[in-house]
Design a protein around this motif. Structure first.
Motif, PDB file in Angstrom:
ATOM      1  N   PRO A  88       0.843  -1.197   0.000  1.00 44.01           N
ATOM      2  CA  PRO A  88       0.000   0.000   0.000  1.00 44.01           C
ATOM      3  C   PRO A  88       0.882   1.252   0.000  1.00 44.01           C
ATOM      4  CG  PRO A  88       0.145  -0.896   2.208  1.00 44.01           C
ATOM      5  CD  PRO A  88       0.895  -1.843   1.319  1.00 44.01           C
TER       6      PRO A  88
ATOM      7  N   THR B  87     -12.143   5.791   1.676  1.00 43.81           N
ATOM      8  CA  THR B  87     -11.119   6.839   1.679  1.00 43.81           C
ATOM      9  C   THR B  87     -10.676   7.129   3.105  1.00 43.81           C
ATOM     10  OG1 THR B  87     -12.760   8.599   1.892  1.00 43.81           O
ATOM     11  CG2 THR B  87     -12.192   7.894  -0.355  1.00 43.81           C
ATOM     12  N   ASN B  88      -9.593   7.882   3.229  1.00 44.64           N
ATOM     13  CA  ASN B  88      -9.181   8.336   4.558  1.00 44.64           C
ATOM     14  C   ASN B  88     -10.284   9.131   5.243  1.00 44.64           C
ATOM     15  OD1 ASN B  88      -6.392   7.465   5.051  1.00 44.64           O
ATOM     16  ND2 ASN B  88      -5.890   8.660   3.223  1.00 44.64           N
TER      17      ASN B  88
ATOM     18  N   THR C 145      -6.672  -1.177  -4.376  1.00 48.14           N
ATOM     19  CA  THR C 145      -7.334  -0.026  -3.758  1.00 48.14           C
ATOM     20  C   THR C 145      -7.665  -0.313  -2.306  1.00 48.14           C
ATOM     21  OG1 THR C 145      -9.248   1.468  -3.882  1.00 48.14           O
ATOM     22  CG2 THR C 145      -9.635  -0.823  -4.503  1.00 48.14           C
ATOM     23  N   SER C 146      -7.642   0.742  -1.515  1.00 45.04           N
ATOM     24  CA  SER C 146      -8.174   0.648  -0.153  1.00 45.04           C
ATOM     25  C   SER C 146      -9.693   0.569  -0.241  1.00 45.04           C
ATOM     26  CB  SER C 146      -7.766   1.862   0.670  1.00 45.04           C
ATOM     27  OG  SER C 146      -8.345   3.038   0.115  1.00 45.04           O
TER      28      SER C 146
ATOM     29  N   THR D 272      -6.052  -8.032   4.754  1.00 44.99           N
ATOM     30  CA  THR D 272      -6.423  -7.220   5.909  1.00 44.99           C
ATOM     31  C   THR D 272      -5.322  -7.148   6.960  1.00 44.99           C
ATOM     32  OG1 THR D 272      -7.364  -9.093   7.106  1.00 44.99           O
ATOM     33  CG2 THR D 272      -8.843  -7.916   5.588  1.00 44.99           C
TER      34      THR D 272
ATOM     35  N   ASN E  83       0.281   0.277   7.588  1.00 41.11           N
ATOM     36  CA  ASN E  83      -0.771  -0.710   7.350  1.00 41.11           C
ATOM     37  C   ASN E  83      -0.081  -1.916   6.713  1.00 41.11           C
ATOM     38  OD1 ASN E  83      -2.997  -2.203   6.744  1.00 41.11           O
ATOM     39  ND2 ASN E  83      -4.040  -0.628   5.561  1.00 41.11           N
TER      40      ASN E  83
ATOM     41  N   LEU F  64      -0.827  -5.099   6.286  1.00 37.41           N
ATOM     42  CA  LEU F  64      -1.596  -6.040   5.456  1.00 37.41           C
ATOM     43  C   LEU F  64      -1.016  -7.458   5.522  1.00 37.41           C
ATOM     44  CD1 LEU F  64      -2.234  -3.794   2.305  1.00 37.41           C
ATOM     45  CD2 LEU F  64      -3.804  -4.269   4.194  1.00 37.41           C
TER      46      LEU F  64
ATOM     47  N   TYR G 232      -7.493  -3.745   2.002  1.00 35.44           N
ATOM     48  CA  TYR G 232      -7.176  -3.436   0.614  1.00 35.44           C
ATOM     49  C   TYR G 232      -7.627  -4.582  -0.283  1.00 35.44           C
ATOM     50  CZ  TYR G 232      -4.432   0.854   0.958  1.00 35.44           C
ATOM     51  OH  TYR G 232      -4.047   2.176   1.131  1.00 35.44           O
TER      52      TYR G 232
ATOM     53  N   GLY H 209      -5.441  -0.954  10.204  1.00 30.29           N
ATOM     54  CA  GLY H 209      -5.467  -0.288   8.910  1.00 30.29           C
ATOM     55  C   GLY H 209      -6.696  -0.664   8.103  1.00 30.29           C
ATOM     56  N   ARG H 210      -6.936   0.100   7.048  1.00 30.99           N
ATOM     57  CA  ARG H 210      -8.036  -0.206   6.137  1.00 30.99           C
ATOM     58  C   ARG H 210      -7.746  -1.502   5.371  1.00 30.99           C
ATOM     59  NH1 ARG H 210      -8.167   5.197   2.559  1.00 30.99           N
ATOM     60  NH2 ARG H 210      -5.909   4.973   2.857  1.00 30.99           N
TER      61      ARG H 210
ATOM     62  N   ASP I 291      -6.710  10.928  -2.187  1.00 32.02           N
ATOM     63  CA  ASP I 291      -6.993  10.394  -0.867  1.00 32.02           C
ATOM     64  C   ASP I 291      -6.060  10.972   0.196  1.00 32.02           C
ATOM     65  OD1 ASP I 291      -8.369   8.721   0.928  1.00 32.02           O
ATOM     66  OD2 ASP I 291      -6.904   7.120   0.690  1.00 32.02           O
TER      67      ASP I 291
END
Length: 698
Positions: free
Chosen positions: A101, A181-182, A177-178, A159, A137, A139, A166, A163-164, A670
């Motif tokens: 990311p 958005t933030n 992509t995440s 995951t 993040n 992942l 992806y 963090g978000r 973002d």
């Protein structure tokens, strides 16, 4: 329930036969491979098909792999995605890629010796943090397969708890992509201007194939909720000598048993004082760290929708540890405060990662056993009507949860989709007397003789469990939150460290997701003398849920209990029981089971279990018949270039292909506002993004 009859067998083993933890579980390579052909030892079934995905931490851009030279946790590091392809007869191919990311490229550009090294990231426990840039993040934890109605093929998320999630391209394994958005996620640390905010989520979001909805969470814990933290890291990089000496003296002082008992006696007044102190810190620093939990829903193409979760008295839901896993049933979403600590607390507990002397003192003063209960929060899906769309800045919508308590620690659980009469069936693997967020440090000593250090090659490895694990099935009323019935079992062979699981997900006759789970496959950690440290044994000496006396656990670990792969039969019509098992040879470890359905299967268990195996300096994938684990592996897959350390979760997809979905978050847009805010204090952060981050996504 299987009788617990084997303690006597282990007691009679030769005391010198304690197996050595395989060195291969401690090492990992960051080399990426494309379609390398695996060596097949044994019989590769003709009806094996599809693609297995596995993820594991693989060190950092600075370490070049695992282990870390300073003994940091193996659970910290970039996620390496491994994909085994079973789509060609008589062969298996492996492709690997590091998940990258935007913060990965910032980490790479700020390494020691680089132009931007003053912003570099450092390991803090199981997370990686930069004072100026924020939290990585990584992942590195789990996957979520999804297929929405508009999709031509299955999609896959990778995951991480901090963090978000992806989405990745299942063909190339590149991050695309995440999710969200933030702007659509709320940081745990509002007011802290860093380009990579601390977003706490779950490593196990859930997808409802019936309603075409993905669910996840976004939460934060107030600073006053961090009772075991030191909140001065934002202003200091090195401890003054006076504080260093003070912590050392205080550690020795509290190490005296009678004084520690006095300290424990006054722990509640101390907690009250610390909460007031933390509030003062918030005011002085303009930081705002409050308890919050948002339940998030996503349709695969549009904006995130969320609801703020509150208790019946209107107060926010407060998470003490993490929400490592959530579950979805027909009428409810089930959230759990799981036995696993991550996020900002890891930074605060280890603020000076280069100063191991200070780390020792802080760990002795602050670390304790994890809470012995599992707290559930149950959300009625009927209440999830019109939520807030944070991308549009709509007014927050609150939803009241029901709270339930399970009297054992849990890191992973599953729920049946079917919930007749509002009754939820929950299956739990209880990791008893174990702290998953802890690891073996350079200064750890043996629980058997404090004069003996832990073998140096194990620095960074998980500690041993200090009690036998348990398996539970609970019936919980979703409308009231009370536990209607429970059955909890343990097994003297199989349930020492039950962490990771696999299960059949589809009815082979209807091709629809199973509404009730009847069989779950689990790998157990076993019991290892060299991972039984004085620190972990001391923390759990007064463990409330103890089933096996600590002295007996130490005796068993001294001789060793092997790892197992086993099948738990969970049908609600029958007693919970272990129906099949395989004992790994002495000195072998196994993790990360994944169920692969057999072509033309007639029942849900018609398929295969693949798992990771380590022994000596080797690591392999072993394949078992899911209906006959006790027969042993049908084949073993290996390659000279295959080098993974402790692995985590897995997924299986029937097919792969280049991503077709149109949903994509523009990275430059973002991060634009976050970079602008951070650049007011550090102007060259904007250059860092322009030169080193954005070009990888434009």
């Amino acid at each position: 329930m299987m009788p617990q009859k084997r303690y006597i067998d282990y007691k009679n083993k030769d005391i010198n036969s304690c197996p050595k933890v395989p060195e291969s579980i401690m090492t990992a390579s960051r080399c990426e491979h494309t379609a390398i052909q695996m060596k097949i030892d044994g019989y590769l079934p003709a009806d094996l098909h599809g693609h297995v995905f596995m993820v594991a931490p693989t060190g950092t851009v600075e370490s070049g792999g695992l282990p870390f030279t300073d003994g940091d946790s193996l659970l910290c590091g970039d996620g390496m995605i491994y994909r085994l392809d079973f789509d060609c007869p008589n062969e298996v191919r492996l492709t690997t890629r590091i998940a990258k990311p935007p913060d990965y490229y910032a980490d790479k550009a700020t390494r020691l010796g680089s132009k931007y090294e003053k912003y570099r990231f450092r390991n803090h426990g199981i997370i990686r943090f930069s004072l100026s840039l924020g939290i990585r993040n990584q992942l590195n934890t789990a996957f979520l397969p999804m297929k929405f109605s508009q999709d031509s093929q299955e999609r896959l998320l990778v995951t991480y708890d901090a963090g978000r999630p992806y989405e990745i391209d299942t063909q190339t394994l590149e991050v695309v992509t995440s999710i969200g958005t933030n702007q659509e996620w709320q940081s745990e640390l509002n007011g802290y201007n860093a380009p990579f905010p601390a977003f706490l989520s779950t490593a196990h979001p859930a997808f409802d194939a019936h309603t075409q909805k993905m669910f996840t969470v976004n939460y934060g814990r107030s600073l006053a909720n961090f009772i075991d933290t030191i909140p001065f890291i934002y202003n200091l990089e090195q401890l003054p000598q006076e504080i260093d000496e003070f912590l050392t003296a205080l550690g020795s002082f509290l190490g005296m048993n009678f004084l520690k008992d006095i300290f424990d006696l006054f722990s509640q007044p101390l907690q009250t004082f610390l909460k007031v102190y933390f509030r003062l810190i918030e005011k002085l620093t303009n930081l705002k760290i409050e308890n919050f939990v948002y339940l998030i829903s996503w349709d695969g193409s549009g904006a995130l929708e969320r609801w703020k979760l509150v208790l019946p008295d209107g107060s926010p839901v407060a998470i003490d540890q993490s929400m490592h896993q959530i579950g979805v049933t027909r009428d409810y979403v089930v959230l759990m405060d799981t036995s696993f600590t991550t996020g900002l607390e890891q930074v605060l507990n280890n603020p000076f990662p280069q100063n191991k002397k200070v780390e020792t003192q802080l760990r002795n003063l602050l670390e304790g056993a994890v809470p012995p209960d599992s707290i559930l929060y149950i959300v009625r899906r009927a209440d999830l009507k019109a939520g807030q769309f944070p991308a549009c800045d709509n007014q927050e919508v609150e939803v009241v949860v029901k709270k339930a308590v399970l009297p054992l620690e849990t890191a992973h659980f599953l729920v049946d989709y079917d919930n007749p009469k509002g009754n939820i069936t929950l299956h739990a693997g209880h990791i008893c007397g174990m702290n998953v967020a802890e690891w073996v440090r350079k200064y750890d000593v043996s629980a058997y003789n404090p004069q003996n250090p832990v073998p140096s090659y194990l620095y960074g490895m998980e500690n041993s469990e200090t009690d036998i694990g348990r398996l539970g099935r609970y019936i919980i009323n979703g409308e009231i939150g009370n536990v209607l019935s429970s059955q909890v079992i343990s097994d003297a062979e199989c349930t020492w460290g039950v962490e990771l699981f696999a299960y059949p997900e589809q009815d082979p006759q209807t091709k629809k997701p199973l509404e009730r789970l009847e069989d779950i496959y689990l790998c157990s950690f076993g019991l290892w003398k060299d991972l039984m440290t004085e620190f972990i044994a001391d923390r759990y000496k007064n463990y409330r849920n103890r089933q096996v006396p600590l002295a007996k656990v130490l005796n068993l670990a001294n001789k060793g209990i092997p790892a197992y792969l086993f099948r738990l039969h969970t049908s609600s019509k029958e007693a919970l029981a272990i129906a099949d098992r395989y004992e790994f040879p002495t000195g072998y470890m196994a993790l990360s089971p994944q169920f692969i359905p057999r072509r033309n299967a007639e029942k849900s268990t018609d398929g295969y279990i693949i798992c990771t195996v380590w022994y000596e300096n080797k690591n392999e994938f072993w394949l078992f018949d899911a209906n006959n684990l006790s027969n042993g592996p049908q084949c073993k897959l290996s390659h000279p270039s295959l080098n993974f350390a402790l692995t985590l979760h897995t997924a299986w997809l029937p097919s792969i292909g280049n991503r077709q979905a149109s949903y994509r978050i523009n990275v430059r847009e973002d991060y634009k506002e976050l970079v602008r805010a951070a650049s007011q204090k550090h102007p060259d952060i904007k250059d860092l993004f322009e030169q080193e981050v954005y070009p990888n996504f434009d």
